[in-house]
Design an enzyme around this catalytic site. Structure first.
Site, PDB file in Angstrom:
ATOM      1  CE  LYS A 149      -7.547   0.641   0.834  1.00 45.57           C
ATOM      2  NZ  LYS A 149      -6.913  -0.315   1.733  1.00 45.57           N
TER       3      LYS A 149
ATOM      4  CG  HIS B  28      -3.689  -1.051  -2.286  1.00 48.98           C
ATOM      5  ND1 HIS B  28      -4.166   0.237  -2.245  1.00 48.98           N
ATOM      6  CD2 HIS B  28      -3.424  -1.391  -1.005  1.00 48.98           C
ATOM      7  CE1 HIS B  28      -4.169   0.666  -0.993  1.00 48.98           C
ATOM      8  NE2 HIS B  28      -3.717  -0.308  -0.223  1.00 48.98           N
TER       9      HIS B  28
ATOM     10  CB  SER C  95      -0.958  -0.005   1.192  1.00 50.63           C
ATOM     11  OG  SER C  95      -0.284  -0.298   2.389  1.00 50.63           O
TER      12      SER C  95
HETATM   13  C1  LIG Z   1      -6.969  -0.533   3.173  1.00 51.26           C
HETATM   14  C2  LIG Z   1      -6.331  -1.845   3.471  1.00 51.26           C
HETATM   15  C3  LIG Z   1      -6.932  -2.758   4.348  1.00 51.26           C
HETATM   16  C4  LIG Z   1      -8.139  -2.412   5.169  1.00 51.26           C
HETATM   17  O1  LIG Z   1      -9.289  -2.366   4.401  1.00 51.26           O
HETATM   18  P1  LIG Z   1     -10.525  -1.492   4.907  1.00 51.26           P
HETATM   19  O2  LIG Z   1     -11.678  -2.038   4.168  1.00 51.26           O
HETATM   20  O3  LIG Z   1     -10.204  -0.080   4.570  1.00 51.26           O
HETATM   21  O4  LIG Z   1     -10.625  -1.729   6.387  1.00 51.26           O
HETATM   22  C5  LIG Z   1      -6.352  -4.005   4.481  1.00 51.26           C
HETATM   23  N1  LIG Z   1      -5.221  -4.319   3.820  1.00 51.26           N
HETATM   24  C6  LIG Z   1      -4.606  -3.463   2.992  1.00 51.26           C
HETATM   25  C7  LIG Z   1      -3.358  -3.872   2.283  1.00 51.26           C
HETATM   26  C8  LIG Z   1      -5.143  -2.187   2.799  1.00 51.26           C
HETATM   27  O5  LIG Z   1      -4.519  -1.312   2.016  1.00 51.26           O
END
Ligand SMILES: *Cc1c(COP(=O)(O)O)cnc(C)c1O
Length: 390
Positions: free
Chosen positions: A235, A203, A175
């Site tokens: 996302k 992602h 990320s």
């Molecule tokens: C954003 C993210 C999460 C958490 O997801 P949410 O739905 O925002 O709680 C988990 N793992 C990674 C790699 C992320 O970037």
């Protein structure tokens, strides 16, 4: 006694106190933030679906039908046709027999790792894994073994040391760095040591692979390579929530054993309906991924021409490593003064001395937006030059 005044003072002195910006507009490239018109390069809305009219219409229609809240957990009476249809769509999308919805990715990771492992087991993690995976390991009670970022040999050494049931877990796309995990080699190593591979594709889903099926699909890997796939919906898919996809037994087991599934309210049914619409757009509109790739190439070429070394990444996450936290903040401030929002990511989110500008692109950006970013970067190069090793 807990002395918060002291803790806050220490945090402020270290320049680590965080603040929130007040946003007055929907997700998108052009936003009104803190009363100012700004061009934003920081969201995870990679496909530009977070403010899509069809998705918003689905949300409205489903609200008429299901109301605003689900009222209870999935196992009581919160599991509607809308949730079920989304799970089926996610299973089809990922090419896996079944999928299970969670309310957030954070909870999906905590619940899944905690259900699969306990005391006496081993969780092997990339050092740069997302915080929710680190916390999942702590909460599970399993022994935790970390390996150097993306280092398959180091991961293999940890696999050889592991005892009990073993799960190797990695982000599909990291990320804060934007690089893709070496999934084929990790899958081979895990299999050779009778361990399972779990991929957190927060992602990658929507962005990588044919039809946006994610980082595993990008490498042509499937269920036998990585039995556990976690993906998020907030996302690239542009709504909220998360899912785990796998075989029949995995999902049946999680339904009864994942505590963050059992003891939490189901996401609103209207969100599930909106997500199904967004997923369909994400999988069939290849032009979003093609446009995104064109923007990535435009940014990378432009940055190279300016002598700015972006970190090696083929994904919409295109960080510019600065190093020092104060200098990263100064660079972000300078960009803000040019009407461009790029966040400075500092420790503890990244390692000490690894502060960076985290530029992210979206299919909602236009080429002209990337050009404006490049102009702003050029104009702030005086600030940046001081921190970027030549
Ligand atoms: C954003 C993210 C999460 C958490 O997801 P949410 O739905 O925002 O709680 C988990 N793992 C990674 C790699 C992320 O970037």
């Amino acid at each position: 006694m807990i002395n918060l005044g002291e803790r806050l003072a220490a945090r402020r002195a270290a320049g680590r106190q965080r603040f929130r910006r007040l946003v007055e507009s929907p997700a998108g490239p052009l936003q009104k933030i803190d009363g100012r018109e700004i061009l934003a390069f920081c969201s995870n809305d990679y496909l530009g679906l977070a403010n899509h009219p069809e998705v918003a219409a689905s949300l409205r229609e489903a609200t008429h039908r299901y109301g605003s809240g689900s009222g209870s957990a999935h196992l009581i009476n919160g599991h509607t046709h809308a949730h079920h249809a989304l799970e089926e769509a996610l299973a089809e999308f990922t090419g896996r027999p079944r999928a299970l919805l969670f309310s957030t990715g954070y909870m999906a990771n905590l619940g899944t790792v905690g259900a699969l492992l306990g005391r006496g087991d081993c969780l092997i993690e990339d050092r740069l894994n997302h915080a929710s995976l680190i916390d999942a390991g702590t909460l599970s009670g399993a022994k935790r073994l970390r390996y150097a970022h993306a280092d398959v040999e180091a991961a293999t050494r940890q696999l050889a040391r592991a005892s009990g049931e073993t799960l190797l877990v990695t982000d599909g796309v990291f990320s804060m760095d934007g690089d893709i995990a070496p999934l084929p080699a990790l899958a081979r190593a895990a299999r050779a040591h009778d361990a399972w591979l779990m991929v957190d594709d927060a992602h990658g889903i929507g962005v990588l692979g044919p039809g946006g099926r994610g980082s595993l699909a990008h490498f042509g890997l499937g269920l036998n390579d990585a039995p556990v796939l976690m993906g998020t919906l907030g996302k690239a898919i542009g709504t909220a929530g998360a899912f785990v996809a796998g075989d029949e037994d995995l999902i049946e087991y999680l339904i009864g054993a994942a505590r963050t599934y059992l003891f939490t309210t189901a996401m609103p049914a209207a969100i599930a309906e909106a997500t199904r619409t967004a997923l369909s757009l994400a999988s069939r509109e290849d032009w979003r991924r093609e446009h995104l790739q064109a923007l990535i190439a435009r940014l990378r070429n432009g940055a190279e021409a300016l002598g700015l070394a972006l970190m090696p990444s083929q994904t919409p996450i295109q960080p510019l490593l600065i190093g020092d936290s104060a200098q990263a903040l100064a660079a972000a401030d300078a960009l803000w003064e040019h009407g461009v929002l790029v966040p400075a990511i500092r420790p503890p989110t990244v390692a000490e001395g690894q502060a960076r500008l985290r530029i992210t692109l979206s299919a909602a950006h236009e080429s002209a937006h990337v050009d404006r970013l490049l102009e702003a970067l050029a104009a702030t190069q005086a600030v940046l030059a001081a921190q970027t090793p030549a």
